[in-house]
Design a protein around this motif. Structure first.
Motif, PDB file in Angstrom:
ATOM      1  N   UNK A  78      39.864 -10.111 -52.911  1.00  0.00           N
ATOM      2  CA  UNK A  78      38.730 -10.567 -52.104  1.00  0.00           C
ATOM      3  C   UNK A  78      38.023 -11.717 -52.806  1.00  0.00           C
ATOM      4  N   UNK A  79      37.388 -12.564 -52.031  1.00  0.00           N
ATOM      5  CA  UNK A  79      36.593 -13.644 -52.604  1.00  0.00           C
ATOM      6  C   UNK A  79      35.282 -13.120 -53.168  1.00  0.00           C
ATOM      7  N   UNK A  80      34.765 -12.072 -52.575  1.00  0.00           N
ATOM      8  CA  UNK A  80      33.521 -11.457 -53.072  1.00  0.00           C
ATOM      9  C   UNK A  80      33.439 -10.034 -52.552  1.00  0.00           C
ATOM     10  N   UNK A  81      32.914  -9.144 -53.387  1.00  0.00           N
ATOM     11  CA  UNK A  81      32.692  -7.743 -53.020  1.00  0.00           C
ATOM     12  C   UNK A  81      31.345  -7.318 -53.573  1.00  0.00           C
ATOM     13  N   UNK A  82      30.586  -6.581 -52.773  1.00  0.00           N
ATOM     14  CA  UNK A  82      29.287  -6.094 -53.230  1.00  0.00           C
ATOM     15  C   UNK A  82      29.065  -4.681 -52.715  1.00  0.00           C
ATOM     16  N   UNK A  83      28.310  -3.908 -53.477  1.00  0.00           N
ATOM     17  CA  UNK A  83      27.926  -2.548 -53.098  1.00  0.00           C
ATOM     18  C   UNK A  83      26.412  -2.506 -52.904  1.00  0.00           C
ATOM     19  N   UNK A  84      25.987  -1.810 -51.862  1.00  0.00           N
ATOM     20  CA  UNK A  84      24.565  -1.536 -51.666  1.00  0.00           C
ATOM     21  C   UNK A  84      24.390  -0.046 -51.415  1.00  0.00           C
ATOM     22  N   UNK A  85      23.336   0.532 -51.947  1.00  0.00           N
ATOM     23  CA  UNK A  85      23.140   1.976 -51.788  1.00  0.00           C
ATOM     24  C   UNK A  85      21.672   2.277 -51.524  1.00  0.00           C
ATOM     25  N   UNK A  86      21.440   3.410 -50.902  1.00  0.00           N
ATOM     26  CA  UNK A  86      20.089   3.932 -50.725  1.00  0.00           C
ATOM     27  C   UNK A  86      20.109   5.391 -51.149  1.00  0.00           C
ATOM     28  N   UNK A  87      19.223   5.755 -52.044  1.00  0.00           N
ATOM     29  CA  UNK A  87      19.213   7.095 -52.636  1.00  0.00           C
ATOM     30  C   UNK A  87      18.770   8.147 -51.631  1.00  0.00           C
ATOM     31  N   UNK A  88      18.948   9.405 -52.015  1.00  0.00           N
ATOM     32  CA  UNK A  88      18.493  10.507 -51.164  1.00  0.00           C
ATOM     33  C   UNK A  88      16.981  10.440 -50.961  1.00  0.00           C
ATOM     34  N   UNK A  89      16.244  10.017 -51.991  1.00  0.00           N
ATOM     35  CA  UNK A  89      14.785   9.894 -51.842  1.00  0.00           C
ATOM     36  C   UNK A  89      14.426   8.810 -50.827  1.00  0.00           C
ATOM     37  N   UNK A  90      15.167   7.705 -50.850  1.00  0.00           N
ATOM     38  CA  UNK A  90      14.928   6.639 -49.869  1.00  0.00           C
ATOM     39  C   UNK A  90      15.273   7.112 -48.470  1.00  0.00           C
ATOM     40  N   UNK A  91      16.351   7.874 -48.356  1.00  0.00           N
ATOM     41  CA  UNK A  91      16.729   8.435 -47.048  1.00  0.00           C
ATOM     42  C   UNK A  91      15.622   9.337 -46.528  1.00  0.00           C
ATOM     43  N   UNK A  92      15.078  10.176 -47.402  1.00  0.00           N
ATOM     44  CA  UNK A  92      13.993  11.071 -46.987  1.00  0.00           C
ATOM     45  C   UNK A  92      12.749  10.286 -46.580  1.00  0.00           C
ATOM     46  N   UNK A  93      12.518   9.184 -47.245  1.00  0.00           N
ATOM     47  CA  UNK A  93      11.323   8.381 -46.964  1.00  0.00           C
ATOM     48  C   UNK A  93      11.461   7.584 -45.672  1.00  0.00           C
ATOM     49  N   UNK A  94      12.631   6.994 -45.436  1.00  0.00           N
ATOM     50  CA  UNK A  94      12.789   6.066 -44.313  1.00  0.00           C
ATOM     51  C   UNK A  94      13.455   6.686 -43.096  1.00  0.00           C
ATOM     52  N   UNK A  95      14.344   7.608 -43.257  1.00  0.00           N
ATOM     53  CA  UNK A  95      15.307   8.220 -42.346  1.00  0.00           C
ATOM     54  C   UNK A  95      16.667   7.574 -42.593  1.00  0.00           C
ATOM     55  N   UNK A  96      17.734   8.247 -42.190  1.00  0.00           N
ATOM     56  CA  UNK A  96      19.074   7.826 -42.569  1.00  0.00           C
ATOM     57  C   UNK A  96      19.443   6.489 -41.934  1.00  0.00           C
ATOM     58  N   UNK A  97      19.011   6.236 -40.713  1.00  0.00           N
ATOM     59  CA  UNK A  97      19.373   4.978 -40.056  1.00  0.00           C
ATOM     60  C   UNK A  97      18.766   3.783 -40.787  1.00  0.00           C
ATOM     61  N   UNK A  98      17.470   3.849 -41.063  1.00  0.00           N
ATOM     62  CA  UNK A  98      16.793   2.733 -41.731  1.00  0.00           C
ATOM     63  C   UNK A  98      17.274   2.585 -43.184  1.00  0.00           C
ATOM     64  N   UNK A  99      17.575   3.711 -43.832  1.00  0.00           N
ATOM     65  CA  UNK A  99      18.085   3.641 -45.203  1.00  0.00           C
ATOM     66  C   UNK A  99      19.465   2.971 -45.225  1.00  0.00           C
TER      67      UNK A  99
END
Length: 260
Positions: free
Chosen positions: A130-151
């Motif tokens: 690949x020319x570029x690869x990146x990972x993004x994550x949202x923790x369980x605490x962020x999921x609890x704070x925002x909801x799973x869709x927004x996280x």
């Protein structure tokens, strides 16, 4: 008296033809004239393999349909996908992948259509090519704070912003990412776009490896096998051991065990 040349053994023919990729290969054509039953069975086996390979290549080329529209205009396109929206524990993980126009790995497909062994084999290939690869994550605490869709949207945003190469366009599996870039949203995008499929593989393998690590930190829930999903073993672990810091407290099976 002229002797008929001795034919090669079937084992020799099988080894010689193991890597044949062209139905018109002279060796395969010659084998078709071999009257031995074993030779004809070998021909049929090879022809079936070549037919499967041709079908896989045709399907892969179809999955490059969206990318080609941008490559033809010299635009950089990234595919984005997520994994881990449903588990009771662990982060939601997303990946953004930019493939080069000459990328040709037909096995790259929706990660759910692949075996764990196939995903593990493809993971380093994608990272390398690949020319570029990146990972993004949202923790369980962020999921609890925002909801799973927004996280998930936040994790996708992080993946896009983490790319070392700026994309001109995004292909996304069904979601809208909060970044100022044009986006093509596809239902089941991981089965329709090679870039999204590559992202789905990277995200899946990355998260599975992470959950194996969490299994060592928090034994008794089966994270290495269930990746945080609510299996019987996981629920039994919750009942016996309680909630860990990586559990999603807003998810009903976890919340119930906190309030019970």
């Amino acid at each position: 008296m002229t002797q008929t040349p001795k034919r090669p053994s079937l084992a020799t023919l099988r080894e010689n033809l193991r890597t044949v990729s062209d139905p018109q290969d002279p060796q395969l054509i010659a084998l078709q004239a071999d009257p031995r039953k074993g030779a004809q069975q070998l021909v049929a086996t090879i022809q079936r393999r070549l037919a499967r390979q041709a079908a896989a290549e045709a399907a892969f080329q179809e999955r490059l349909h969206y990318e080609r529209r941008f490559w033809e205009r010299n635009l950089v396109v990234a595919g984005i996908d997520e994994v881990g929206r449903g588990p009771l524990a662990g982060p939601v993980v997303t990946s953004a992948v930019i493939l080069p126009p000459d990328f040709d790995v037909p096995l790259v497909n929706d990660s759910k259509q692949l075996t764990p062994q196939e995903r593990e084999r493809l993971y380093p290939i994608i990272l390398e090519r690949a020319q570029a690869v990146s990972i993004g994550a949202a923790s369980s605490a962020t999921i609890d704070q925002l909801n799973i869709y927004q996280a998930t949207r936040l994790a996708m945003q992080r993946a896009v912003l983490g790319l070392g190469l700026a994309p001109d366009h995004l292909i996304v599996d069904a979601m809208q990412i909060p970044v100022a870039l044009p986006q093509t949203r596809l239902i089941k995008g991981d089965a329709k776009s090679a870039s999204v499929a590559a992202a789905s593989i990277v995200a899946k393998v990355y998260r599975d490896h992470l959950m194996v690590s969490y299994d060592r930190i928090y034994p008794g829930y089966g994270f290495a096998k269930n990746a945080g999903y609510g299996t019987a073993e996981h629920l039994a672990g919750l009942d016996k051991l309680g909630v860990t810091p990586i559990h999603r407290r807003s998810f009903s099976p976890v919340r119930q065990r906190i309030t019970d």
